[in-house]
Design a protein around this motif. Structure first.
Motif, PDB file in Angstrom:
ATOM      1  N   UNK A 120      14.047  -2.532 -10.575  1.00 30.18           N
ATOM      2  CA  UNK A 120      12.753  -2.544  -9.884  1.00 30.18           C
ATOM      3  C   UNK A 120      12.976  -2.578  -8.376  1.00 30.18           C
ATOM      4  N   UNK A 121      12.402  -1.649  -7.623  1.00 28.96           N
ATOM      5  CA  UNK A 121      12.633  -1.634  -6.176  1.00 28.96           C
ATOM      6  C   UNK A 121      12.122  -2.892  -5.486  1.00 28.96           C
ATOM      7  N   UNK A 122      11.020  -3.481  -5.987  1.00 26.07           N
ATOM      8  CA  UNK A 122      10.527  -4.692  -5.332  1.00 26.07           C
ATOM      9  C   UNK A 122      11.506  -5.847  -5.481  1.00 26.07           C
ATOM     10  N   UNK A 123      12.202  -5.900  -6.616  1.00 23.89           N
ATOM     11  CA  UNK A 123      13.201  -6.957  -6.819  1.00 23.89           C
ATOM     12  C   UNK A 123      14.380  -6.770  -5.883  1.00 23.89           C
ATOM     13  N   UNK A 124      14.858  -5.543  -5.781  1.00 23.08           N
ATOM     14  CA  UNK A 124      16.015  -5.264  -4.931  1.00 23.08           C
ATOM     15  C   UNK A 124      15.667  -5.461  -3.461  1.00 23.08           C
ATOM     16  N   UNK A 125      14.493  -4.967  -3.053  1.00 18.51           N
ATOM     17  CA  UNK A 125      14.082  -5.115  -1.648  1.00 18.51           C
ATOM     18  C   UNK A 125      13.904  -6.581  -1.276  1.00 18.51           C
ATOM     19  N   UNK A 126      13.290  -7.361  -2.160  1.00 15.15           N
ATOM     20  CA  UNK A 126      13.106  -8.786  -1.869  1.00 15.15           C
ATOM     21  C   UNK A 126      14.454  -9.487  -1.807  1.00 15.15           C
ATOM     22  N   UNK A 127      15.333  -9.198  -2.723  1.00 18.90           N
ATOM     23  CA  UNK A 127      16.624  -9.880  -2.796  1.00 18.90           C
ATOM     24  C   UNK A 127      17.453  -9.651  -1.542  1.00 18.90           C
ATOM     25  N   UNK A 128      17.422  -8.435  -1.011  1.00 18.73           N
ATOM     26  CA  UNK A 128      18.251  -8.086   0.142  1.00 18.73           C
ATOM     27  C   UNK A 128      17.477  -8.094   1.456  1.00 18.73           C
ATOM     28  N   UNK A 129      16.223  -8.599   1.425  1.00 25.37           N
ATOM     29  CA  UNK A 129      15.373  -8.630   2.623  1.00 25.37           C
ATOM     30  C   UNK A 129      15.297  -7.240   3.271  1.00 25.37           C
ATOM     31  N   UNK A 130      15.056  -6.247   2.436  1.00 22.80           N
ATOM     32  CA  UNK A 130      15.115  -4.843   2.824  1.00 22.80           C
ATOM     33  C   UNK A 130      13.766  -4.187   2.541  1.00 22.80           C
ATOM     34  N   UNK A 131      13.369  -3.269   3.399  1.00 22.84           N
ATOM     35  CA  UNK A 131      12.142  -2.512   3.175  1.00 22.84           C
ATOM     36  C   UNK A 131      12.379  -1.047   3.548  1.00 22.84           C
ATOM     37  N   UNK A 132      11.560  -0.157   2.970  1.00 21.00           N
ATOM     38  CA  UNK A 132      11.690   1.261   3.258  1.00 21.00           C
ATOM     39  C   UNK A 132      10.369   1.983   3.148  1.00 21.00           C
ATOM     40  N   UNK A 133      10.423   3.308   3.038  1.00 20.40           N
ATOM     41  CA  UNK A 133       9.198   4.121   2.980  1.00 20.40           C
ATOM     42  C   UNK A 133       9.353   5.228   1.937  1.00 20.40           C
TER      43      UNK A 133
END
Length: 607
Positions: free
Chosen positions: A209-222
């Motif tokens: 899940x991208x939301x899990x990965x983004x939250x875990x690594x404090x990462x965001x994209x578009x």
């Protein structure tokens, strides 16, 4: 100020995203591919490999094949006929978008996939599917429902085989949140997840899940519209650094430097080999059977891995917003409150004069939000439903459907924004003249349900399934209801819809402090009007009752008092509404001026 004086919308387009005229030739092409592959039918889901509500253009296969652009659905294409299965939100939209002469639309309210897919295959025939687009739970459930009447076989994606002008996968800039926004470092989050992995006797977890990965690594994209996601996969071991798997085009020296000491980075095409290594080493690998692609599960099984089927371990800690995240969410809602005050003041002046269109209303609202430079996107396509279009729960206005709002009709506007500080989602139903007695009755019953959720106090361990009835009770008393959940989880500068908590019969995860949820009962009269009133709320400890929890309202915007039948409100409900409006005035009032301030003072006055 008229709608035409606003700059064009950039967060949302109003074009028709699909053409029903393309349905017949594309079905014919797919059937040719099916014949060559020796299969009797092919499943075309709305989902991509990451199960996101928004999918990139390169993964919009359901829209490509059927013309249907809703956020959930499944098509089954047989040798002679095709079916499209949608839920109650899309029973009007789906037939309007697809070629109903070639595709039969079915309403499927239950969980899982409908056993009616078998109707499109000869008995004993085969249904092929792309194992990257379905979960093990889906396939197991469908197989059980089919009771051996037909065979399910994984294989190559036959839609991709005929999609000659398929868009390229997205490659967008990647940013990393500072501690002031994330509130917790990525290494600390990883350590928390690794503790969960060990507690479940696993050696690693595969995150999809991208939301899990983004939250875990404090990462965001578009990578997708409306949601600051980076699409990829990750393997988090019980000890050591995770590995993030991305499209090779996204892997830059800057990205590697930002993740140095936190996570390794590898190309997505190397993921199958990494899964095989885990299996050959006899590792116990955690996967979420409700969200992981079956292709990943099959690769692990084939390599000899021991599967530990558990819910994605990131979902629950992600849903518990920490103080920094909640501070950002409160800031976002204050900024949104300013934009909404400007919009609602403008609307109240313009609507009675006539001439406003649904697209013009969306454009105006976006323009007011974009006055704040930290507003970077809408959190979903605005639902701008005038009169009867308000009864279409997930209505998306296009140039073709755009309707003029006639004075006297109800206007439903469900919208949200992505601010760098947080995510918002709000619905207001607006008066444009003298409402009918029926409209005021229904509106007040919906409002009473929203207030009931807002005021409730409950012991720890309570779930959304248990309190959902509080919002529906006043409609039920009049023999009325609504066919959608009362609330969904909301991310902190992430997805506007997130699990695992919410308010509906399907949410059985207990509330915890820091959860952010929508509170949005509604009522819809087909062909006439729609009503929904929505605020976002967050779970807090009860100050007066130890062991109990309450809700704090985050949204700061007036609720249209002209639609209320005052005699239906209890004294406690009136007090809540007056206190809410006093708070809106106190917090938003100092940030607006002139005619907007005058309007807001009147709109937030005591009932």
């Amino acid at each position: 100020m008229t709608a035409q004086s606003f700059p064009p919308a950039i967060f949302q387009s109003f074009e028709e995203k699909a053409d029903r005229k393309t349905v017949a030739p594309r079905l014919a092409a797919l059937r040719e591919a099916m014949a060559k592959a020796g299969v009797d039918a092919f499943l075309v889901p709305r989902a991509d490999a990451h199960r996101g509500e928004s999918v990139p253009a390169s993964d919009a296969r359901l829209a490509y094949m059927t013309g249907f652009t809703g956020s959930a659905g499944l098509a089954v294409v047989g040798a002679k006929k095709a079916g499209l299965f949608v839920d109650s939100r899309y029973t009007i939209q789906a037939p309007a978008q697809t070629d109903t002469g070639k595709v039969k639309v079915h309403e499927w309210l239950q969980g899982g996939l409908s056993p009616q897919v078998a109707d499109y295959v000869p008995k004993g025939g085969t249904i092929a599917y792309d194992a990257w687009l379905h979960t093990p739970a889906e396939i197991r459930d469908l197989a059980a429902r089919l009771e051996g009447r037909v065979k399910l076989v994984p294989g190559p994606n036959l839609v991709d085989a005929i999609w000659t002008d398929r868009p390229a996968p997205p490659v967008s800039p990647i940013e990393f949140l500072g501690h002031n926004r994330a509130g917790q470092t990525a290494p600390d989050k990883i350590a928390e997840i690794q503790h969960s992995i060990a507690a479940d006797h696993a050696d690693a977890v595969v995150l999809t899940l991208p939301e899990s990965i983004c939250w875990l690594l404090n990462m965001r994209g578009r990578d997708v519209p409306n949601t600051p996601f980076v699409l990829g996969f990750a393997i988090v071991p019980k000890k050591g650094q995770p590995t993030l798997y991305l499209d090779k085009a996204k892997i830059t020296d800057e990205l590697k430097a930002a993740l140095a000491g936190v996570a390794k980075v590898a190309a997505s095409k190397t993921l199958p080999a990494a899964l095989a290594r885990l299996g050959k080493a006899g590792k116990a690998v955690m996967i979420d059977p409700a969200t992981a692609p079956e292709a990943i599960v099959a690769a692990l099984k084939q390599a000899g891995a021991k599967l530990v089927e558990k819910r994605d371990p990131v979902l629950l800690p992600k849903s518990r917003k920490n103080p920094a995240e909640l501070s950002g969410m409160r800031e976002a809602h204050l900024l949104d409150g300013v934009a909404l005050a400007k919009f609602l003041a403008w609307f109240d002046t313009a609507a009675p004069k006539g001439g406003l269109t649904e697209i013009g209303i969306v454009t105006a609202l976006e323009a007011f939000r974009r006055e704040e430079e930290t507003c970077v996107d809408a959190s979903f396509d605005t639902i701008s439903g005038a009169g009867p279009n308000g009864a279409i729960v997930h209505y998306r206005v296009t140039g073709k459907t755009d309707r003029v709002l006639n004075p006297g009709e109800l206007m439903l506007v469900d919208s949200g924004a992505q601010y760098l500080s947080g995510t918002t989602d709000i619905t207001r139903t607006l008066s444009t003249g003298k409402p009918s007695d029926e409209e005021r009755d229904r509106y007040t019953r919906v409002l009473k349900g929203m207030i009931a959720i807002s005021m409730t106090r409950f012991p720890k361990g309570t779930t959304g399934a248990q309190i959902d009835v509080l919002a529906r009770q006043f409609l039920w008393q009049a023999g009325l209801t609504y066919n959608h959940g009362t609330g969904h989880g909301v991310g902190a500068y992430l997805g506007v819809h997130e699990g695992p908590v919410g308010i509906s019969p399907r949410y059985t995860t207990p509330f915890e402090v820091g959860n952010v949820i929508s509170n949005e009962p509604g009522y819809y009269k087909a062909g006439a009007y729609g009503i929904r009133v929505e605020n976002l709320i967050t779970v807090v400890e009860s100050v007066d009752f130890p062991g109990y929890l309450e809700f704090e309202t985050l949204t700061l915007a007036p609720i249209d008092k002209r639609l209320i039948r005052k005699s239906l409100l209890s004294e406690a409900e009136r007090e809540w509404l007056d206190a809410y409006h006093h708070r809106v005035w106190k917090e938003v009032g100092p940030l607006v001026k002139g005619k907007v301030k005058d309007w807001l003072k009147e709109a937030t006055g005591a009932l």
